[in-house]
Design a protein around this motif. Structure first.
Motif, mmCIF file in Angstrom:
data_model
loop_
_atom_site.group_PDB
_atom_site.id
_atom_site.type_symbol
_atom_site.label_atom_id
_atom_site.label_comp_id
_atom_site.label_asym_id
_atom_site.label_seq_id
_atom_site.Cartn_x
_atom_site.Cartn_y
_atom_site.Cartn_z
ATOM 1 N N ILE A 1 6.670 -2.679 2.670
ATOM 2 C CA ILE A 1 6.509 -1.363 3.285
ATOM 3 C C ILE A 1 5.866 -0.442 2.357
ATOM 4 N N ALA A 2 6.385 -0.428 1.057
ATOM 5 C CA ALA A 2 5.780 0.480 -0.115
ATOM 6 C C ALA A 2 4.201 0.192 -0.239
ATOM 7 N N TRP A 3 3.888 -1.038 -0.247
ATOM 8 C CA TRP A 3 2.630 -1.526 -0.472
ATOM 9 C C TRP A 3 1.612 -1.239 0.646
ATOM 10 N N SER A 4 2.137 -1.379 1.837
ATOM 11 C CA SER A 4 1.281 -0.851 2.927
ATOM 12 C C SER A 4 0.969 0.625 2.885
ATOM 13 N N ARG A 5 1.579 1.461 2.417
ATOM 14 C CA ARG A 5 1.115 2.760 2.194
ATOM 15 C C ARG A 5 0.505 3.260 0.951
ATOM 16 N N GLY A 6 0.285 2.519 -0.050
ATOM 17 C CA GLY A 6 -0.160 2.647 -1.159
ATOM 18 C C GLY A 6 -1.483 2.029 -1.523
ATOM 19 N N ASN A 7 -2.043 1.099 -0.478
ATOM 20 C CA ASN A 7 -3.237 0.449 -0.848
ATOM 21 C C ASN A 7 -4.426 0.976 -0.236
ATOM 22 N N THR A 8 -4.556 2.196 0.327
ATOM 23 C CA THR A 8 -5.521 2.668 1.155
ATOM 24 C C THR A 8 -6.906 2.546 0.401
ATOM 25 N N GLY A 9 -7.842 1.763 0.775
ATOM 26 C CA GLY A 9 -9.216 1.802 0.118
ATOM 27 C C GLY A 9 -9.392 0.579 -0.730
ATOM 28 N N ARG A 10 -8.328 -0.187 -0.887
ATOM 29 C CA ARG A 10 -8.348 -1.298 -1.876
ATOM 30 C C ARG A 10 -9.048 -2.523 -1.164
ATOM 31 N N PHE A 11 -9.244 -2.635 0.123
ATOM 32 C CA PHE A 11 -9.553 -3.672 0.742
ATOM 33 C C PHE A 11 -11.039 -4.029 1.092
ATOM 34 N N ALA A 12 -11.523 -3.055 0.705
ATOM 35 C CA ALA A 12 -13.216 -2.960 0.957
ATOM 36 C C ALA A 12 -13.768 -4.318 1.172
ATOM 37 N N PRO A 13 -14.594 -4.710 2.318
ATOM 38 C CA PRO A 13 -15.216 -3.921 3.155
ATOM 39 C C PRO A 13 -14.104 -3.341 4.329
ATOM 40 N N HIS A 14 -13.088 -4.080 4.213
ATOM 41 C CA HIS A 14 -12.229 -3.905 5.379
ATOM 42 C C HIS A 14 -11.244 -2.683 4.947
ATOM 43 N N PRO A 15 -10.890 -2.087 6.250
ATOM 44 C CA PRO A 15 -9.993 -0.891 6.098
ATOM 45 C C PRO A 15 -8.592 -1.503 5.981
ATOM 46 N N ALA A 16 -7.415 -0.559 5.465
ATOM 47 C CA ALA A 16 -6.316 -0.928 5.340
ATOM 48 C C ALA A 16 -5.288 -0.397 6.489
ATOM 49 N N TYR A 17 -4.540 -1.340 6.820
ATOM 50 C CA TYR A 17 -3.582 -0.836 7.850
ATOM 51 C C TYR A 17 -2.793 0.268 7.582
ATOM 52 N N PRO A 18 -2.829 1.409 8.727
ATOM 53 C CA PRO A 18 -2.584 1.041 10.089
ATOM 54 C C PRO A 18 -4.393 1.226 10.830
ATOM 55 N N ALA A 19 -5.348 1.338 9.950
ATOM 56 C CA ALA A 19 -6.605 1.682 10.922
ATOM 57 C C ALA A 19 -6.794 0.511 11.764
ATOM 58 N N PRO A 20 -7.558 0.455 12.852
ATOM 59 C CA PRO A 20 -7.789 -0.607 13.628
ATOM 60 C C PRO A 20 -8.365 -1.930 12.760
ATOM 61 N N HIS A 21 -7.753 -2.951 13.150
ATOM 62 C CA HIS A 21 -7.983 -4.382 12.459
ATOM 63 C C HIS A 21 -7.890 -4.175 10.811
ATOM 64 N N GLY A 22 -6.999 -3.063 10.391
ATOM 65 C CA GLY A 22 -6.911 -3.051 9.112
ATOM 66 C C GLY A 22 -6.040 -4.075 8.363
ATOM 67 N N LEU A 23 -6.114 -4.663 7.023
ATOM 68 C CA LEU A 23 -5.354 -5.247 6.365
ATOM 69 C C LEU A 23 -3.985 -5.030 5.792
ATOM 70 N N LEU A 24 -3.093 -5.806 6.003
ATOM 71 C CA LEU A 24 -1.626 -5.510 5.701
ATOM 72 C C LEU A 24 -1.060 -6.526 4.645
ATOM 73 N N GLN A 25 -1.235 -6.252 3.427
ATOM 74 C CA GLN A 25 -0.942 -7.231 2.269
ATOM 75 C C GLN A 25 0.570 -7.950 2.625
ATOM 76 N N TRP A 26 0.609 -9.147 2.439
ATOM 77 C CA TRP A 26 1.850 -9.998 2.406
ATOM 78 C C TRP A 26 2.152 -10.709 1.178
ATOM 79 N N GLY A 27 0.933 -10.798 0.156
ATOM 80 C CA GLY A 27 1.532 -11.535 -0.897
ATOM 81 C C GLY A 27 0.489 -10.936 -2.063
ATOM 82 N N SER A 28 1.033 -11.364 -3.382
ATOM 83 C CA SER A 28 0.263 -11.033 -4.504
ATOM 84 C C SER A 28 0.499 -12.213 -5.367
ATOM 85 N N SER A 29 -0.355 -11.883 -6.488
ATOM 86 C CA SER A 29 -0.347 -13.005 -7.505
ATOM 87 C C SER A 29 -0.708 -12.517 -8.951
#
Length: 295
Positions: free
Chosen positions: A199-227
């Motif tokens: 939940i915290a990561w979903s609110r703190g990654n705006t702009g990180r996923f270029a060229p895709h938008p971040a959730y909750p933008a339409p079709h935005g990316l929602l991160q489930w894993g890291s490494s």
């Protein structure tokens, strides 16, 4: 019995797709060999290599300049070498689900000829496990994990906080494994987790996923894993049923995203076992584990 050479169509990608679709999964098939014209357009071969890379990740070079890799075994595509003997000049191999696909060159007179070969490949995601097993059960079998019956995440509260439902198999995996890491390579984000909070990561990654938008933008990316290897793992939201969300993976912030149209459980099993996808645990580790952050 030697393989029967096939005649390629004008479009090599369509030819390979047709051959893969025609191979039977319920019985052993002979290798299919395409001896391509010597004047085959190099751009067409490059397009086929790029397409195979999209389907099956990075290839492994089994032969180069007539030198055959002596470490090649059944799990690396040994069956691709068998039709050619001393003719083989070079060969790159992709593992694609139940097939090996090889693209290379053979010696012909004083020159070489491009060729493509397709052979059977045991699917590592199913090896030694009942066909009725779920992907979560396969993850448990691969890692030797036994659930402790830890309290389930309050999914109703978590999904309310996120503003969306989550894929069913993700919730099943979290309920069985809890927060932790597969092979120290894939770290799970868990709602209200102490280490990686979905939940915290979903609110703190705006702009990180270029060229895709971040959730909750339409079709935005929602991160489930890291490494720790700087990979990012995300869903592309948008489908009405979250279980239909595709998975997107990239190796660093400057890399292109790779898309996988499968469930999280299937992706994790294949990441750990399928050398064709090119993720390190599949070819560096003989056994797999899950490290719990709750124990």
């Amino acid at each position: 019995m030697p393989p029967t050479p096939e005649q390629p169509d004008a479009d090599l990608v369509a030819t390979v797709q047709g051959l893969l679709n025609s191979r039977r999964l319920d019985r052993q098939e002979r290798p299919t060999v395409l001896r391509l014209p010597q004047d085959t357009d190099p751009d067409e071969l490059a397009r086929l290599r790029a397409e195979l890379g999209q389907w099956a990740g990075r290839p492994r070079n089994l032969a180069l300049d007539r030198f055959v890799d002596p470490t090649v075994s059944e799990i690396w595509g040994l069956a691709l070498l068998e039709p050619f003997g001393d003719e083989l000049v070079e060969l790159a191999a992709w593992g694609y689900r139940a097939n090996w696909v090889g693209l290379g060159r053979i010696a012909v007179g004083n020159g070489t000829q491009p060729m493509l070969v397709i052979t059977d490949r045991p699917d590592p995601a199913w090896a030694g496990l009942p066909e009725t097993s779920s992907w979560t059960e396969r993850l448990c079998a691969l890692t030797g994990w036994e659930s402790t019956g830890r309290p389930a995440v309050d999914w109703q509260a978590a999904e309310a906080a996120l503003g969306t439902a989550l894929p069913r198999d993700y919730k099943e995996i979290i309920d069985v494994f809890g927060p932790g890491s597969f092979d120290g390579y894939v770290d799970l984000l868990v709602p209200n987790g102490q280490v990686l909070d979905l939940i915290a990561w979903s609110r703190g990654n705006t702009g990180r996923f270029a060229p895709h938008p971040a959730y909750p933008a339409p079709h935005g990316l929602l991160q489930w894993g890291s490494s720790e290897q700087e990979l990012d793992f995300a869903w592309q939201t948008g489908a009405a049923d979250p279980s239909d969300w595709p998975l997107l993976v990239r190796e660093d912030c400057g890399a292109e995203w790779r898309r996988f149209d499968c469930s999280l459980g299937e992706f994790l099993v294949r990441l750990l076992t399928d050398v064709g996808l090119g993720f390190a645990p599949s070819y560096l580790l003989d056994s797999h584990h899950f490290e719990s952050w709750d124990r």
